[in-house]
Design an enzyme around this catalytic site. Structure first.
Site, mmCIF file in Angstrom:
data_model
loop_
_atom_site.group_PDB
_atom_site.id
_atom_site.type_symbol
_atom_site.label_atom_id
_atom_site.label_comp_id
_atom_site.label_asym_id
_atom_site.label_seq_id
_atom_site.Cartn_x
_atom_site.Cartn_y
_atom_site.Cartn_z
ATOM 1 N N ALA A 1 0.852 -1.184 0.000
ATOM 2 C CA ALA A 1 0.000 0.000 0.000
ATOM 3 C C ALA A 1 0.890 1.237 0.000
ATOM 4 O O ALA A 1 2.062 1.164 0.376
ATOM 5 C CB ALA A 1 -0.884 -0.012 1.241
ATOM 6 N N GLY B 1 0.849 -4.965 1.196
ATOM 7 C CA GLY B 1 -0.288 -5.056 0.286
ATOM 8 C C GLY B 1 0.089 -5.746 -1.020
ATOM 9 O O GLY B 1 -0.770 -6.342 -1.684
ATOM 10 N N GLU C 1 -0.240 -9.262 -0.284
ATOM 11 C CA GLU C 1 -1.678 -9.542 -0.103
ATOM 12 C C GLU C 1 -2.356 -9.692 -1.464
ATOM 13 O O GLU C 1 -3.281 -10.487 -1.627
ATOM 14 C CB GLU C 1 -2.329 -8.431 0.734
ATOM 15 C CG GLU C 1 -1.872 -8.494 2.200
ATOM 16 C CD GLU C 1 -2.397 -7.359 3.047
ATOM 17 O OE1 GLU C 1 -2.137 -6.194 2.691
ATOM 18 O OE2 GLU C 1 -3.069 -7.624 4.057
ATOM 19 N N GLU D 1 4.156 -5.050 7.707
ATOM 20 C CA GLU D 1 3.348 -3.922 8.199
ATOM 21 C C GLU D 1 3.581 -3.622 9.671
ATOM 22 O O GLU D 1 3.481 -2.472 10.103
ATOM 23 C CB GLU D 1 1.860 -4.192 7.962
ATOM 24 C CG GLU D 1 1.393 -3.998 6.525
ATOM 25 C CD GLU D 1 1.491 -5.273 5.696
ATOM 26 O OE1 GLU D 1 2.323 -6.153 6.042
ATOM 27 O OE2 GLU D 1 0.756 -5.389 4.711
HETATM 28 N N1 3HC Z 1 4.610 3.536 -0.172
HETATM 29 C C1 3HC Z 1 5.071 4.743 -0.535
HETATM 30 N N2 3HC Z 1 6.363 4.976 -0.864
HETATM 31 C C2 3HC Z 1 7.199 3.930 -0.806
HETATM 32 C C3 3HC Z 1 6.779 2.643 -0.426
HETATM 33 C C4 3HC Z 1 5.417 2.460 -0.108
HETATM 34 N N3 3HC Z 1 4.908 1.265 0.227
HETATM 35 N N4 3HC Z 1 7.843 1.822 -0.451
HETATM 36 C C5 3HC Z 1 8.884 2.572 -0.830
HETATM 37 N N5 3HC Z 1 8.507 3.845 -1.052
HETATM 38 C C6 3HC Z 1 9.318 4.957 -1.529
HETATM 39 C C7 3HC Z 1 10.437 5.329 -0.584
HETATM 40 O O1 3HC Z 1 10.004 6.265 0.361
HETATM 41 C C8 3HC Z 1 11.456 5.896 -1.537
HETATM 42 O O2 3HC Z 1 11.047 7.200 -1.866
HETATM 43 P P1 3HC Z 1 12.139 8.346 -2.172
HETATM 44 O O3 3HC Z 1 12.939 7.851 -3.322
HETATM 45 O O4 3HC Z 1 11.314 9.553 -2.458
HETATM 46 O O5 3HC Z 1 12.951 8.467 -0.920
HETATM 47 C C9 3HC Z 1 11.288 5.056 -2.786
HETATM 48 O O6 3HC Z 1 9.982 4.489 -2.714
HETATM 49 C C10 3HC Z 1 12.284 3.947 -2.934
HETATM 50 O O7 3HC Z 1 12.292 3.206 -1.714
HETATM 51 P P2 3HC Z 1 13.625 2.557 -1.138
HETATM 52 O O8 3HC Z 1 14.705 3.568 -1.139
HETATM 53 O O9 3HC Z 1 13.267 1.905 0.138
HETATM 54 O O10 3HC Z 1 13.921 1.484 -2.277
HETATM 55 P P3 3HC Z 1 14.631 0.073 -2.182
HETATM 56 O O11 3HC Z 1 14.734 -0.394 -3.557
HETATM 57 O O12 3HC Z 1 15.834 0.145 -1.336
HETATM 58 O O13 3HC Z 1 13.606 -0.863 -1.363
HETATM 59 C C11 3HC Z 1 11.467 -1.801 -0.833
HETATM 60 C C12 3HC Z 1 12.376 -1.206 -1.924
HETATM 61 C C13 3HC Z 1 12.073 -3.113 -0.304
HETATM 62 C C14 3HC Z 1 10.121 -2.071 -1.446
HETATM 63 C C15 3HC Z 1 11.365 -0.787 0.346
HETATM 64 O O14 3HC Z 1 11.041 0.482 -0.183
HETATM 65 C C16 3HC Z 1 10.335 -1.127 1.366
HETATM 66 O O15 3HC Z 1 10.590 -1.897 2.255
HETATM 67 N N6 3HC Z 1 9.130 -0.523 1.238
HETATM 68 C C17 3HC Z 1 8.091 -0.677 2.226
HETATM 69 C C18 3HC Z 1 7.455 -2.041 2.174
HETATM 70 C C19 3HC Z 1 6.318 -2.090 3.157
HETATM 71 O O16 3HC Z 1 6.472 -1.890 4.337
HETATM 72 N N7 3HC Z 1 5.112 -2.366 2.627
HETATM 73 C C20 3HC Z 1 3.944 -2.364 3.428
HETATM 74 C C21 3HC Z 1 3.197 -1.090 3.184
HETATM 75 S S1 3HC Z 1 1.790 -0.920 4.229
HETATM 76 C C22 3HC Z 1 0.667 -1.946 3.511
HETATM 77 O O17 3HC Z 1 0.922 -2.544 2.506
HETATM 78 C C23 3HC Z 1 -0.634 -1.998 4.198
HETATM 79 C C24 3HC Z 1 -1.504 -3.048 3.622
HETATM 80 O O18 3HC Z 1 -1.481 -4.195 4.435
HETATM 81 C C25 3HC Z 1 -2.920 -2.550 3.526
#
Ligand code: 3HC
Length: 688
Positions: free
Chosen positions: A63, A104, A107, A127
């Site tokens: 998400a 997500g 998911e 998450e």
């Molecule tokens: N939402 C919004 N922005 C995101 C994002 C996300 N889920 N994931 C990454 N970004 C953004 C980062 O802030 C960064 O932005 P910037 O360049 O402006 O600083 C850019 O994308 C690149 O991110 P990284 O530098 O972290 O890139 P990497 O290639 O090193 O890593 C990744 C990629 C492994 C996907 C890492 O970004 C990550 O762990 N992301 C979060 C994953 C996560 O926690 N997902 C769960 C989200 S909550 C959810 O899904 C709720 C659901 O259950 C309803």
């Protein structure tokens, strides 16, 4: 069609690409675009099966974290609608999982009928690290796919699984061979095309592993959760999976929404973005290329040097470890060997892996060997003259373009850089925290003449090492130690005024700090700060308050844990601090000499005094440009000083308390206490 998703036909297989760089997060517009592609594929009689994949780099980051805790635009299709549509799809859908498929994103994969992963791929539901349980059915589908025990490991633990582990756990159906994932996903889809859609995961049932399963799970997480609510919320959602799917799903959604609006989740989201923002260096083009680094020289084989060498070896670098004295070099190598042997004994590393790391280490006594290094990190004792001599030598022996870094904690990096003469632009600071192979924080110290690509290279080396790197300007102690010293000073004053070390430590650990300030001082060793105080005594303002208690402890040979006595007593082989009446008596003595009447101090005052002083100093270093931004200070304190992430770091926390309130209290203290002049940045933040 929207530019957020694209459908491509490959014979009778439709391939749907998610196209929302950089990480294909499910931002507004993406679920709708994917639903449109899915509808198109379903309506097309020439299509038998569907492949869903991340477009650009194959990531599906989950998400959109920016949107969590905010209202979704009315009428706009949601992630839930997308997963419902996949779940109900009559044609088989294969999720092709390349790189990271998280939150997500996974998911969505659980809404598909099959999951094929690239051997280098990773999947997970992280998450919990954002203060929320998975909110799009993950807590309901994963137990139906792999059972409650394994689902709890994935969801409450929040750690993504690499392909092999994900396959072993049943999180994916197949691991692809090396090579083109899409081709293999299309072949997979062709395989299953004739078989109709498999039973969706939502239609499966969940079995309770044992009667006391959830009680045991809660008990096992009660301590590990460290005051966080999200792990417990994940467990509540998992328990709801025992209900029929629609009810369990509704309950998990309710819990998710409740958590998403919490302070904990807001703080953890802040940390997520703060850590990524910290990687950006102000005033330079962050996209310019970095210098290649494969061999790293480390000068100094003491605790710090050997820790840095281990950290570099662990990250795949070849290391040249140098120490002029052969015995000290051997001791450093033995320390490195012992570290790896310990990991092998604990089953965390194979003998083969150990041999590989040791094989990548060259031990030398001659600085000329640094000719092969692309980056050299100097980690000798804190003496400007010694460091300058080393940098003059390095400038002579290293190849052009090699980066020359000092691990100094306090010395002016510009003065060290001057010694490198024409190579001054290759010099910067890389300030590791002990133990260097464990601690996540790395301060990259921006020397005035450091070349932008040298700074970017140091940042990228830090990233490869799994560190959280933050850029710091030059001052005594850079960002972390300079601010921490002020926090520590206030803790010592409180002791003199009537609190005990254990009261101060407890107040701070109750707030969430990993350790209290006195326990930290005893752990680090009181002698180091004592030596520094003696060296800088001439700079001290004699009109300002100075507590002699730490000096007196050192004069008594009480250097902390290493001498079994410091602010506390330690029993042989036990690190548990035991309060010592002798320290209380000394505190009373120094108070009497300073004319201070000791009094009862509340825990609230302790937390306020320590943390408001910290915030005021943090604001001062923002004014001086030592830290690039407020959030960098949060990153430093959460990754290097045990500040609780659930409070988002000191600046985020102060914002939640209210900078105006902090300022008004700081002003009040400034009337009766030394060192409390409000910094201009604090005034500015309070006025905003
Ligand atoms: N939402 C919004 N922005 C995101 C994002 C996300 N889920 N994931 C990454 N970004 C953004 C980062 O802030 C960064 O932005 P910037 O360049 O402006 O600083 C850019 O994308 C690149 O991110 P990284 O530098 O972290 O890139 P990497 O290639 O090193 O890593 C990744 C990629 C492994 C996907 C890492 O970004 C990550 O762990 N992301 C979060 C994953 C996560 O926690 N997902 C769960 C989200 S909550 C959810 O899904 C709720 C659901 O259950 C309803």
């Amino acid at each position: 069609m929207s530019d957020k998703a694209r459908l491509e036909r490959h014979g009778r297989i439709a391939v749907i690409f998610i196209e929302n760089p950089p990480v294909n997060a499910m931002s507004v517009g993406v679920p709708g675009a994917l639903i449109a592609c899915l509808d198109q594929a379903q309506a097309d009689d020439e299509i038998d099966a569907i492949v869903l994949t991340g477009g650009n780099k194959g990531l599906i980051g989950g998400a959109d974290i920016n949107m969590l805790g905010k209202p979704w635009p009315e009428g706009e299709p949601t992630l839930h609608m997308l997963i419902d549509a996949l779940d109900a799809c009559k044609k088989p859908v294969v999720a092709a999982l390349q790189a990271h498929t998280l939150g997500g994103g996974y998911e969505i994969a659980l809404g598909c009928h099959y999951r094929l992963i690239h051997p280098a791929g990773q999947v997970g539901l992280p998450e919990v690290n954002l203060g929320i349980p998975p909110g799009a059915g993950g807590t309901q589908r994963l137990p139906r796919l792999i059972g409650l025990e394994k689902a709890a490991e994935v969801i409450v633990g929040g750690k993504p699984a690499k392909a092999a582990k994900a396959f072993d756990m049943g999180m994916v159906d197949r691991i692809a061979a090396e090579g083109d994932l899409l081709e293999q996903a299309i072949a997979f889809a062709q395989d299953v095309a004739g078989k109709g859609a498999a039973t969706p995961i939502s239609a499966r049932s969940v079995t309770l592993p044992s009667d006391g399963f959830f009680d045991d799970l809660r008990a096992s997480w009660a301590k590990k959760a460290k005051g966080l609510r999200a792990p417990m919320a994940c467990i509540d959602c998992l328990e709801a999976s025992l209900l029929p799917f629609p009810e369990g799903y509704a309950e998990s959604r309710r819990i998710f929404l409740d958590c998403a609006g919490s302070e904990e989740a807001a703080a953890l989201r802040h940390m997520f973005f703060a850590e990524r923002t910290a990687a950006k260096i102000d005033g330079i083009d962050n996209k310019q290329s970095t210098r290649p680094v494969s061999t790293v020289g480390v000068i100094g084989a003491g605790t710090m040097g050997s820790g840095i060498a281990i950290a570099m070896l662990d990250s795949g670098y070849s290391v040249i470890l140098m120490e002029r004295n052969k015995d000290a070099l051997d001791a450093g190598c033995a320390r490195i060997d012992k570290n790896y042997a310990g990991q092998v004994a604990k089953g965390r590393m194979t003998e083969d892996a150990k041999a590989k790391r040791i094989g990548a280490l060259t031990a030398v006594t001659d600085i000329e060997a640094m000719a092969d290094a692309d980056l050299v990190v100097e980690a000798v004792f804190e003496d400007l003259g010694v460091k300058q001599a080393i940098f003059a030598d390095l400038a002579r022996v290293t190849k052009p373009g090699a980066i020359l870094a000092t691990n100094t904690s306090y010395i002016d990096v510009n003065k060290i850089a001057e010694a490198a003469g024409e190579r001054v632009s290759d010099v910067l600071g890389m300030h590791f925290f002990s133990p260097a192979n464990i601690m996540k924080l790395l301060e990259i110290v921006r020397a005035d003449k450091a070349a932008p690509d040298a700074l970017l290279t140091a940042m990228s080396v830090g990233r490869k090492m799994g560190k959280t790197a933050v850029v710091a300007g030059i001052c005594d102690g850079f960002i972390g130690n300079r601010i921490y010293n002020v926090y520590r000073r206030e803790a010592i004053f409180l002791l003199e005024e009537g609190a005990s070390p254990s009261q101060v430590d407890k107040a701070m650990t109750d707030f969430g700090m990993a350790l209290g300030p006195f326990a930290v001082m005893d752990l680090a060793g009181l002698d180091i700060a004592w030596a520094q105080r003696k060296a800088t005594a001439h700079l001290r303002d004699p009109n300002k308050r100075y507590c002699t208690l730490p000096d007196r402890l050192c004069e008594l040979g009480r250097f902390g844990q290493k001498t079994s006595r410091g602010f506390y007593i330690y029993e042989e082989g036990n690190r548990k601090p035991i309060p010592d009446p002798e320290v209380e008596a000394l505190a009373a003595e120094t108070a009497a000499e300073a004319g201070i009447t000791r009094r009862t101090i509340t825990d609230e005052e302790i937390v306020q005094r320590c943390l408001f002083a910290l915030v005021n100093e943090a604001c001062a270093i923002l004014d001086e440009g030592i830290a690039q931004r407020e959030s960098d200070i949060d990153v430093v304190f959460c990754n290097g000083y045990g500040f609780p992430r659930r409070r988002g770091g000191p600046m985020f926390w102060a914002g939640r308390v209210g900078f105006d309130k902090v300022l008004s209290q700081v002003k009040q203290y400034s009337q009766t206490h030394d060192f409390w002049d409000p910094s201009p940045a604090l005034v500015r933040l309070a006025n905003n």
